[in-house]
Scaffold this motif. Structure first.
Motif, PDB file in Angstrom:
ATOM      1  N   MET A   1       0.965  -0.966   0.016  1.00 46.14           N
ATOM      2  CA  MET A   1       0.210  -0.031   0.027  1.00 46.14           C
ATOM      3  C   MET A   1       1.097   1.255  -0.016  1.00 46.14           C
ATOM      4  O   MET A   1       0.573   2.402  -0.592  1.00 46.14           O
ATOM      5  CB  MET A   1      -1.049  -0.118   1.238  1.00 46.14           C
ATOM      6  N   VAL A   2       1.904   0.991   0.930  1.00 47.62           N
ATOM      7  CA  VAL A   2       2.606   2.430   0.969  1.00 47.62           C
ATOM      8  C   VAL A   2       3.450   2.646  -0.354  1.00 47.62           C
ATOM      9  O   VAL A   2       3.607   3.716  -0.845  1.00 47.62           O
ATOM     10  CB  VAL A   2       3.817   2.285   1.999  1.00 47.62           C
ATOM     11  N   ALA A   3       3.913   1.372  -1.082  1.00 53.14           N
ATOM     12  CA  ALA A   3       4.537   1.520  -2.461  1.00 53.14           C
ATOM     13  C   ALA A   3       3.532   2.284  -3.319  1.00 53.14           C
ATOM     14  O   ALA A   3       4.003   2.876  -4.233  1.00 53.14           O
ATOM     15  CB  ALA A   3       5.142  -0.115  -2.651  1.00 53.14           C
ATOM     16  N   VAL A   4       2.413   1.801  -3.695  1.00 53.92           N
ATOM     17  CA  VAL A   4       1.472   2.143  -4.366  1.00 53.92           C
ATOM     18  C   VAL A   4       1.127   3.750  -4.029  1.00 53.92           C
ATOM     19  O   VAL A   4       1.257   4.371  -5.113  1.00 53.92           O
ATOM     20  CB  VAL A   4       0.220   1.301  -4.181  1.00 53.92           C
ATOM     21  N   ARG A   5       1.124   3.944  -2.729  1.00 49.51           N
ATOM     22  CA  ARG A   5       0.771   5.369  -2.626  1.00 49.51           C
ATOM     23  C   ARG A   5       2.037   6.263  -2.827  1.00 49.51           C
ATOM     24  O   ARG A   5       1.499   7.329  -3.312  1.00 49.51           O
ATOM     25  CB  ARG A   5       0.394   5.532  -1.169  1.00 49.51           C
ATOM     26  N   THR A   6       3.039   5.897  -2.478  1.00 48.10           N
ATOM     27  CA  THR A   6       4.329   6.514  -2.587  1.00 48.10           C
ATOM     28  C   THR A   6       4.659   6.697  -4.322  1.00 48.10           C
ATOM     29  O   THR A   6       4.940   7.967  -4.765  1.00 48.10           O
ATOM     30  CB  THR A   6       5.684   5.768  -2.232  1.00 48.10           C
ATOM     31  N   SER A   7       4.287   5.448  -5.042  1.00 45.76           N
ATOM     32  CA  SER A   7       4.483   5.745  -6.518  1.00 45.76           C
ATOM     33  C   SER A   7       3.235   6.812  -7.089  1.00 45.76           C
ATOM     34  O   SER A   7       3.642   7.675  -7.659  1.00 45.76           O
ATOM     35  CB  SER A   7       4.063   4.454  -7.395  1.00 45.76           C
ATOM     36  N   ALA A   8       2.166   6.832  -6.431  1.00 48.95           N
ATOM     37  CA  ALA A   8       1.106   7.427  -6.518  1.00 48.95           C
ATOM     38  C   ALA A   8       1.478   9.227  -6.543  1.00 48.95           C
ATOM     39  O   ALA A   8       1.089  10.233  -7.110  1.00 48.95           O
ATOM     40  CB  ALA A   8      -0.244   7.571  -6.267  1.00 48.95           C
ATOM     41  N   LEU A   9       1.967   9.277  -5.385  1.00 54.50           N
ATOM     42  CA  LEU A   9       2.557  10.633  -4.852  1.00 54.50           C
ATOM     43  C   LEU A   9       3.765  11.043  -5.743  1.00 54.50           C
ATOM     44  O   LEU A   9       3.717  12.314  -5.958  1.00 54.50           O
ATOM     45  CB  LEU A   9       3.117  10.495  -3.345  1.00 54.50           C
ATOM     46  N   LYS A  10       4.602  10.296  -6.011  1.00 58.63           N
ATOM     47  CA  LYS A  10       5.639  10.480  -6.895  1.00 58.63           C
ATOM     48  C   LYS A  10       4.942  11.124  -8.289  1.00 58.63           C
ATOM     49  O   LYS A  10       5.557  11.886  -8.821  1.00 58.63           O
ATOM     50  CB  LYS A  10       6.777   9.577  -7.189  1.00 58.63           C
ATOM     51  N   MET A  11       4.372  10.479  -8.844  1.00 60.42           N
ATOM     52  CA  MET A  11       3.536  10.740 -10.198  1.00 60.42           C
ATOM     53  C   MET A  11       2.831  12.196  -9.933  1.00 60.42           C
ATOM     54  O   MET A  11       2.894  12.853 -10.789  1.00 60.42           O
ATOM     55  CB  MET A  11       2.700   9.525 -10.572  1.00 60.42           C
ATOM     56  N   ALA A  12       2.220  12.143  -8.690  1.00 60.03           N
ATOM     57  CA  ALA A  12       1.451  13.510  -8.768  1.00 60.03           C
ATOM     58  C   ALA A  12       2.346  14.640  -8.572  1.00 60.03           C
ATOM     59  O   ALA A  12       2.303  15.913  -9.154  1.00 60.03           O
ATOM     60  CB  ALA A  12       0.707  13.304  -7.481  1.00 60.03           C
ATOM     61  N   LEU A  13       3.585  14.366  -7.902  1.00 66.83           N
ATOM     62  CA  LEU A  13       4.721  15.331  -7.809  1.00 66.83           C
ATOM     63  C   LEU A  13       5.291  15.629  -8.965  1.00 66.83           C
ATOM     64  O   LEU A  13       5.546  16.890  -9.183  1.00 66.83           O
ATOM     65  CB  LEU A  13       5.829  14.916  -6.776  1.00 66.83           C
ATOM     66  N   GLU A  14       5.558  14.646  -9.814  1.00 70.05           N
ATOM     67  CA  GLU A  14       6.052  14.831 -11.058  1.00 70.05           C
ATOM     68  C   GLU A  14       5.062  15.797 -12.028  1.00 70.05           C
ATOM     69  O   GLU A  14       5.580  16.652 -12.653  1.00 70.05           O
ATOM     70  CB  GLU A  14       6.247  13.643 -11.898  1.00 70.05           C
ATOM     71  N   ASN A  15       3.797  15.453 -11.647  1.00 69.14           N
ATOM     72  CA  ASN A  15       2.664  16.193 -12.528  1.00 69.14           C
ATOM     73  C   ASN A  15       2.858  17.793 -12.084  1.00 69.14           C
ATOM     74  O   ASN A  15       2.627  18.745 -13.099  1.00 69.14           O
ATOM     75  CB  ASN A  15       1.626  15.637 -12.431  1.00 69.14           C
ATOM     76  N   VAL A  16       2.931  18.047 -10.891  1.00 72.88           N
ATOM     77  CA  VAL A  16       3.052  19.303 -10.401  1.00 72.88           C
ATOM     78  C   VAL A  16       4.248  19.904 -10.926  1.00 72.88           C
ATOM     79  O   VAL A  16       4.261  21.012 -11.352  1.00 72.88           O
ATOM     80  CB  VAL A  16       2.936  19.086  -8.575  1.00 72.88           C
ATOM     81  N   LYS A  17       5.369  19.109 -10.655  1.00 75.41           N
ATOM     82  CA  LYS A  17       6.526  19.841 -11.096  1.00 75.41           C
ATOM     83  C   LYS A  17       6.439  20.282 -12.910  1.00 75.41           C
ATOM     84  O   LYS A  17       6.941  21.154 -13.308  1.00 75.41           O
ATOM     85  CB  LYS A  17       7.884  19.020 -10.848  1.00 75.41           C
ATOM     86  N   GLU A  18       5.833  19.342 -13.480  1.00 82.90           N
ATOM     87  CA  GLU A  18       5.908  19.228 -14.945  1.00 82.90           C
ATOM     88  C   GLU A  18       4.857  20.534 -15.218  1.00 82.90           C
ATOM     89  O   GLU A  18       5.446  21.534 -16.209  1.00 82.90           O
ATOM     90  CB  GLU A  18       5.410  18.124 -15.522  1.00 82.90           C
TER      91      GLU A  18
END
Length: 372
Positions: free
Chosen positions: A153-170
């Motif tokens: 669950m942490v891995a999935v949420r971490t991955s989702a968070l990283k993706m969200a952060l990348e989207n924010v950064k982009e």
């Protein structure tokens, strides 16, 4: 060996079948143990040696019944090796032994055994001793499953968070790029009105960044100066063409109007929450101040002049001297440097001017790269 009993059969029907690994070098003992385990409702996995047991021992094994007296490798050694095996090191171990001395039992505990059962094996004793250990194993497995699920669950949420952060950064990069393009186009508009080219903006901003870097400013500030310095003359948009493009010397009255481009620029860029524009405001207001206080618009002197303004002053004057203007031809680098050297300590901050001279080879590289 004890006989099976209705109580034992009744007990096993309430429990989930477990996989029990029995290690004993005598086949007759294995057959007896296998029968007892099946009678208790469990699945026996039978082997005569630890060598074979290594291939059978995995996470599906719930408990090990281990004979102590074996010729190839004794039970104490086997127990120690099991405790060293990744993934199964915590499996419960019951020693099956004819040894009854305290020293032997202590030795078994030190080797990693959880419990003992004496030969001949009694079914009731076997059920009782296995029962508590199997419950312990169930609890351990439940904790492991929970940890695995939690980690997943942490891995999935971490991955989702990283993706969200990348989207924010982009998104931030896209927004910043749009801001910069707008700012540079606005700055270019002011420069073109002054019959200059975008090359002046490129050269001058890179001279500023070079000076900031050589002065030891942090990378973030160097980048800010690189991006903000093109806005230094943005206030020229507010200067009438009759003054801005006049091919002759300006009258005192016209010069007073021209000097207001610093104030106009600061007003255009002022009161912004965007750091880049705030730096641009500082540069627009301060790049015509002079070290001795004779500059404009505020007549600031020395280190009262913002550092960004002092840096921009050196870069802007050099590019102005070496560029063609409506009222002058371009000067050579040698003549331009001589004029600037004469202004050391009066027009320019001595330390910044010396830094400019010290890295003049790189200045010339920038000059050639963006030559009109």
């Amino acid at each position: 060996m004890g006989a099976s009993s209705p109580m034992a059969k009744g007990w096993c029907t309430l429990e989930k079948q477990k996989r029990i690994l029995a290690i004993d070098d005598e086949r007759i003992n294995l057959r007896v143990i296998g029968g007892l385990l099946r009678n208790l409702g469990h699945e026996p996995i039978l082997t005569e040696s630890f060598t074979e047991a290594r291939g059978l021992l995995d996470a599906s094994i719930d408990l090990v019944l281990l004979d102590v007296m074996m010729p190839e490798t004794d039970g104490f050694t086997v127990a120690r090796r099991i405790r060293e095996m990744p993934g199964v090191s915590d499996v419960p171990i019951i020693m099956v032994t004819a040894l009854t001395s305290k020293q032997d039992r202590l030795k078994a505990v030190e080797a990693g055994a959880n419990d003992f059962i004496s030969k001949p094996i009694d079914l009731t004793e076997l059920r009782v001793r296995m029962g508590s250990l199997l419950k312990m194993k169930e609890s351990q497995d439940e904790v492991k499953r929970y940890q695995a699920e939690l980690e997943e669950m942490v891995a999935v949420r971490t991955s989702a968070l990283k993706m969200a952060l990348e989207n924010v950064k982009e998104s931030q990069r896209t927004i910043l790029s749009a801001h910069l393009e707008t700012i540079h186009r606005l700055a270019a508009a002011a420069e073109f009105k002054d019959e200059e080219t975008a090359d002046h903006i490129q050269r001058m901003s890179r001279y500023c960044a070079l000076l900031a870097f050589r002065l030891g400013l942090p990378d973030a500030e160097v980048d800010l100066i690189l991006q903000a310095s093109p806005m230094h003359d943005i206030g020229k948009i507010g200067i009438p063409d009759s003054i801005l493009l006049k091919p002759a010397k300006l009258t005192p009255e016209e010069w007073e109007v021209m000097k207001k481009h610093t104030i106009f620029g600061a007003r255009i860029l002022g009161e912004s929450n965007f750091e880049l524009l705030r730096v641009g405001e500082i540069i627009a207001m301060a790049h015509h101040e002079k070290w001795d206080g004779s500059g404009y618009p505020k007549g600031l002197a020395g280190e009262d002049i913002p550092l960004y303004g002092r840096i921009c002053a050196v870069a802007d004057v050099f590019d102005a001297l070496t560029s063609k203007r409506p009222y002058k031809e371009a000067f050579s680098n040698e003549k331009s440097l001589a004029i600037m050297r004469a202004g050391r300590g009066s027009h320019f901050d001595p330390r910044i001017l010396d830094t400019f001279f010290a890295d003049f080879e790189r200045v010339e590289e920038i000059q050639k790269e963006f030559l009109v």
